[in-house]
Design a protein around this motif. Structure first.
Motif, PDB file in Angstrom:
ATOM      1  N   ALA A 283       0.895  -1.239  -0.178  1.00 20.29           N
ATOM      2  CA  ALA A 283      -0.098   0.021  -0.084  1.00 20.29           C
ATOM      3  C   ALA A 283       0.862   1.393  -0.036  1.00 20.29           C
ATOM      4  N   ALA A 284       2.009   1.400   0.494  1.00 21.25           N
ATOM      5  CA  ALA A 284       2.924   2.280   0.763  1.00 21.25           C
ATOM      6  C   ALA A 284       3.391   2.831  -0.467  1.00 21.25           C
ATOM      7  N   VAL A 285       3.836   1.815  -1.356  1.00 24.88           N
ATOM      8  CA  VAL A 285       4.300   2.212  -2.593  1.00 24.88           C
ATOM      9  C   VAL A 285       3.287   2.618  -3.474  1.00 24.88           C
TER      10      VAL A 285
ATOM     11  N   HIS B  68       8.268  12.825 -10.993  1.00 26.18           N
ATOM     12  CA  HIS B  68       8.862  12.228 -12.229  1.00 26.18           C
ATOM     13  C   HIS B  68       8.674  10.852 -12.393  1.00 26.18           C
ATOM     14  N   HIS B  69       7.516  10.294 -11.883  1.00 26.82           N
ATOM     15  CA  HIS B  69       7.294   8.729 -12.259  1.00 26.82           C
ATOM     16  C   HIS B  69       8.447   7.812 -11.542  1.00 26.82           C
ATOM     17  N   THR B  70       8.872   8.378 -10.303  1.00 26.43           N
ATOM     18  CA  THR B  70       9.918   7.669  -9.799  1.00 26.43           C
ATOM     19  C   THR B  70       9.452   6.768  -8.786  1.00 26.43           C
ATOM     20  N   THR B  71      10.360   5.845  -8.046  1.00 27.07           N
ATOM     21  CA  THR B  71       9.743   5.011  -6.764  1.00 27.07           C
ATOM     22  C   THR B  71      11.043   5.555  -6.112  1.00 27.07           C
ATOM     23  N   PRO B  72      10.666   6.516  -5.193  1.00 20.65           N
ATOM     24  CA  PRO B  72      11.696   7.388  -4.285  1.00 20.65           C
ATOM     25  C   PRO B  72      11.624   6.573  -2.775  1.00 20.65           C
ATOM     26  N   TRP B  73      11.003   5.391  -2.567  1.00 24.88           N
ATOM     27  CA  TRP B  73      11.016   4.716  -1.175  1.00 24.88           C
ATOM     28  C   TRP B  73      11.534   3.338  -1.222  1.00 24.88           C
ATOM     29  N   ARG B  74      12.220   3.244  -0.011  1.00 21.44           N
ATOM     30  CA  ARG B  74      12.681   1.889   0.462  1.00 21.44           C
ATOM     31  C   ARG B  74      12.269   1.719   1.935  1.00 21.44           C
ATOM     32  N   PHE B  75      12.113   0.331   1.983  1.00 19.21           N
ATOM     33  CA  PHE B  75      11.775   0.234   3.614  1.00 19.21           C
ATOM     34  C   PHE B  75      12.502  -1.108   4.056  1.00 19.21           C
ATOM     35  N   VAL B  76      13.074  -0.877   5.013  1.00 25.94           N
ATOM     36  CA  VAL B  76      13.991  -1.768   5.667  1.00 25.94           C
ATOM     37  C   VAL B  76      13.105  -2.435   6.861  1.00 25.94           C
TER      38      VAL B  76
ATOM     39  N   PRO C 128       7.702  -4.969  18.954  1.00 27.29           N
ATOM     40  CA  PRO C 128       8.326  -6.035  18.557  1.00 27.29           C
ATOM     41  C   PRO C 128       8.971  -6.060  17.030  1.00 27.29           C
ATOM     42  N   TYR C 129       8.696  -5.050  16.296  1.00 30.92           N
ATOM     43  CA  TYR C 129       9.086  -4.819  15.025  1.00 30.92           C
ATOM     44  C   TYR C 129       9.183  -3.491  14.374  1.00 30.92           C
ATOM     45  N   LEU C 130      10.304  -3.323  13.683  1.00 31.36           N
ATOM     46  CA  LEU C 130      10.542  -1.585  13.334  1.00 31.36           C
ATOM     47  C   LEU C 130      10.615  -1.902  11.800  1.00 31.36           C
ATOM     48  N   VAL C 131      10.083  -0.795  11.152  1.00 31.60           N
ATOM     49  CA  VAL C 131      10.394  -0.353   9.933  1.00 31.60           C
ATOM     50  C   VAL C 131      11.081   0.899   9.599  1.00 31.60           C
ATOM     51  N   VAL C 132      12.068   0.788   8.932  1.00 30.98           N
ATOM     52  CA  VAL C 132      12.963   1.978   8.481  1.00 30.98           C
ATOM     53  C   VAL C 132      12.625   2.331   7.069  1.00 30.98           C
ATOM     54  N   PRO C 133      11.999   3.709   6.977  1.00 26.64           N
ATOM     55  CA  PRO C 133      11.591   4.021   5.513  1.00 26.64           C
ATOM     56  C   PRO C 133      12.837   4.839   5.032  1.00 26.64           C
ATOM     57  N   CYS C 134      12.988   4.743   3.815  1.00 16.19           N
ATOM     58  CA  CYS C 134      14.190   5.574   3.184  1.00 16.19           C
ATOM     59  C   CYS C 134      13.970   6.255   2.104  1.00 16.19           C
ATOM     60  N   LEU C 135      14.547   7.134   1.950  1.00 15.68           N
ATOM     61  CA  LEU C 135      14.304   8.273   0.804  1.00 15.68           C
ATOM     62  C   LEU C 135      15.526   7.960  -0.306  1.00 15.68           C
TER      63      LEU C 135
ATOM     64  N   VAL D 174       7.909  10.417   0.265  1.00 13.57           N
ATOM     65  CA  VAL D 174       8.050   9.507   1.436  1.00 13.57           C
ATOM     66  C   VAL D 174       7.208   9.461   2.718  1.00 13.57           C
ATOM     67  N   GLY D 175       6.656  10.961   2.883  1.00 17.64           N
ATOM     68  CA  GLY D 175       5.918  11.109   3.905  1.00 17.64           C
ATOM     69  C   GLY D 175       4.381  10.154   3.419  1.00 17.64           C
ATOM     70  N   ALA D 176       4.036  10.497   2.186  1.00 19.48           N
ATOM     71  CA  ALA D 176       2.775   9.857   1.696  1.00 19.48           C
ATOM     72  C   ALA D 176       2.859   8.512   1.884  1.00 19.48           C
TER      73      ALA D 176
END
Length: 432
Positions: free
Chosen positions: A265-267, A273-281, A329-336, A361-363
């Motif tokens: 859902a996040a992505v 510019h039709h990019t995909t600027p998110w990564r999720f660790v 019990p779980y962490l997600v690190v979003p990255c730009l 990334v905020g969205a």
């Protein structure tokens, strides 16, 4: 129970008016046997109880009878009404009543069923069951059917769990809605336009109980077990409303596939510019979480010690704010990731370009947290990784162009979130 059933219409009832003695009218119209189940259309109960309104404003009446909107599409509203039933238009009906009038459901259909049962027994000495019914649509199925909305002296559910089938398999899930099956069978002889509002189902004496029982309460699925409590848009709005920062999590593990569904859902977030600027660790192991948080804590302490007036006690108070990440019990690190960004020679446009990617990334993180709320998880988005990005990249072995944008703690909340008043959007709106 016998293998043969009879479903008998009860003709000859007069037009029902307010104050009518339904039990007496039914007892006079049909010869009842012990163990019979009387199935009574709610409309005549409503008429007898004076639940008729002289109005054509159905929308207003439906709104008044509604406790919760489940789903809305065009003019159709599926709602939970005052009786706890989820149905179209709160059961408000303009059929089988004079033009310009509307029928509401009985205030307490179980009480109505008990009253009819007691009156029939008083007049005939027969111990019968009574069901009050109304017409429902059903999820995933076309067509309408009658279901029980009130019951007295009827075992509304038959629990087969623990029994064995003909092949020796133990039944684990089967619970039959006997009351609804009786209601649907009776409707075959009552019909929608035949003018026959009562039927008798004969041949199931085991379904009739000595006591009145709890009515249809057991037929209504508890909220915690209801996977389809809201329609699509309503569920999204509810998740947005319920999404808030959670700081105390239970020890229950987080289901990894649920997090990946939330990332899916996040992505879908808008991006420049039709990019995909998110990564999720995804930090799924305690070892990975501890390694990151210990490295961040060391960096924070070193930075704070360089500031005037920061002693160890003050540093401890400040860094304790990050304990919410340790308790999760779980962490997600979003990255730009700014690949695909346009290169501008001047600082002003370069800064605006980065802001576009940051907003995206905020969205994406908002989508992530709303989706996790829909999965039953609580979240807390903490910004601390943004203050020590190099440390985070080193601890998690991330590429140099991945910019950590905080960390999202995920877990089952220890307590449900407190109710929050709806926020009026007007103070935040400027119209031109």
């Amino acid at each position: 129970m016998t293998a043969a059933l009879e479903v008998l219409p009860v003709p000859g009832l007069p037009e029902i008016e307010a104050g009518a003695d339904l039990g007496a009218l039914i007892a006079k119209a049909v010869d009842l046997l012990p163990g019979d189940v009387l199935v009574v259309t709610s409309k005549i109960v409503s008429k007898a109880e004076g639940r008729l309104l002289r109005t054509e404003d159905k929308d207003a009446v439906v709104a008044a009878e509604t406790v919760r909107v489940v789903a809305r599409r065009g003019k159709t509203r599926i709602v939970q009404n005052r009786q706890g039933l989820v149905m179209a238009a709160a059961g408000v009906d303009a059929s089988n009543t004079a033009p310009g009038t509307l029928l509401l459901l009985p205030l307490d259909p179980d009480a109505s069923a008990r009253a009819i049962r007691a009156r029939v027994r008083e007049l005939t000495g027969r111990q019968v069951g009574v069901l009050i019914t109304d017409t429902f649509g059903r999820p995933w199925r076309n067509g309408l059917t009658d279901v029980a909305i009130g019951a007295a002296g009827v075992a509304v559910l038959e629990d087969h769990r623990g029994r064995v089938d003909s092949h020796g398999n133990e039944l684990a899930l089967t619970v039959t809605a006997t009351a609804d099956e009786l209601a649907a069978a009776a409707d075959l002889v009552k019909g929608k336009a035949s003018g026959i509002p009562v039927a008798v189902v004969r041949g199931l004496p085991g379904a009739v109980t000595e006591e009145d029982g709890d009515g249809i309460r057991r037929l209504i699925r508890p909220v915690e077990d209801d996977m389809f409590r809201l329609g699509t848009s309503e569920a999204l709005r509810a998740a947005v409303t319920l999404r808030r920062t959670v700081r105390e999590f239970s020890d229950q593990p987080v289901h990894g596939p649920a997090v990946r569904r939330a990332v899916a859902a996040a992505v879908t977030a808008p991006a420049p510019h039709h990019t995909t600027p998110w990564r999720f660790v995804l930090l799924e192991t305690a070892e990975a979480r501890t390694r990151l948080l210990d490295a961040m804590l060391g960096a924070w302490r070193r930075d704070l010690r360089d500031l005037d007036g920061w002693d160890e006690a003050r540093i401890a108070r400040r860094t304790a704010r990050g304990d919410v990440l340790r308790r999760a019990p779980y962490l997600v690190v979003p990255c730009l990731v700014t690949e695909g960004a346009h290169a501008y020679p001047d600082a002003r446009r370069a800064a605006a370009e980065r802001e576009m990617f940051t907003v995206s990334v905020g969205a994406a993180v908002q989508n992530l947290m709303v989706a996790l709320t829909g999965e039953g998880y609580g979240t807390a988005w903490v910004s601390s990784t943004m203050f020590c990005r190099e440390v985070v990249r080193e601890a998690l072995e991330l590429p140099a162009d991945w910019d950590p944008m905080g960390a999202v703690a995920v877990g089952r909340p220890v307590e449900p979130p407190a109710d929050r008043p709806e926020r009026d959007p007007e103070p935040f709106v400027l119209t031109r």
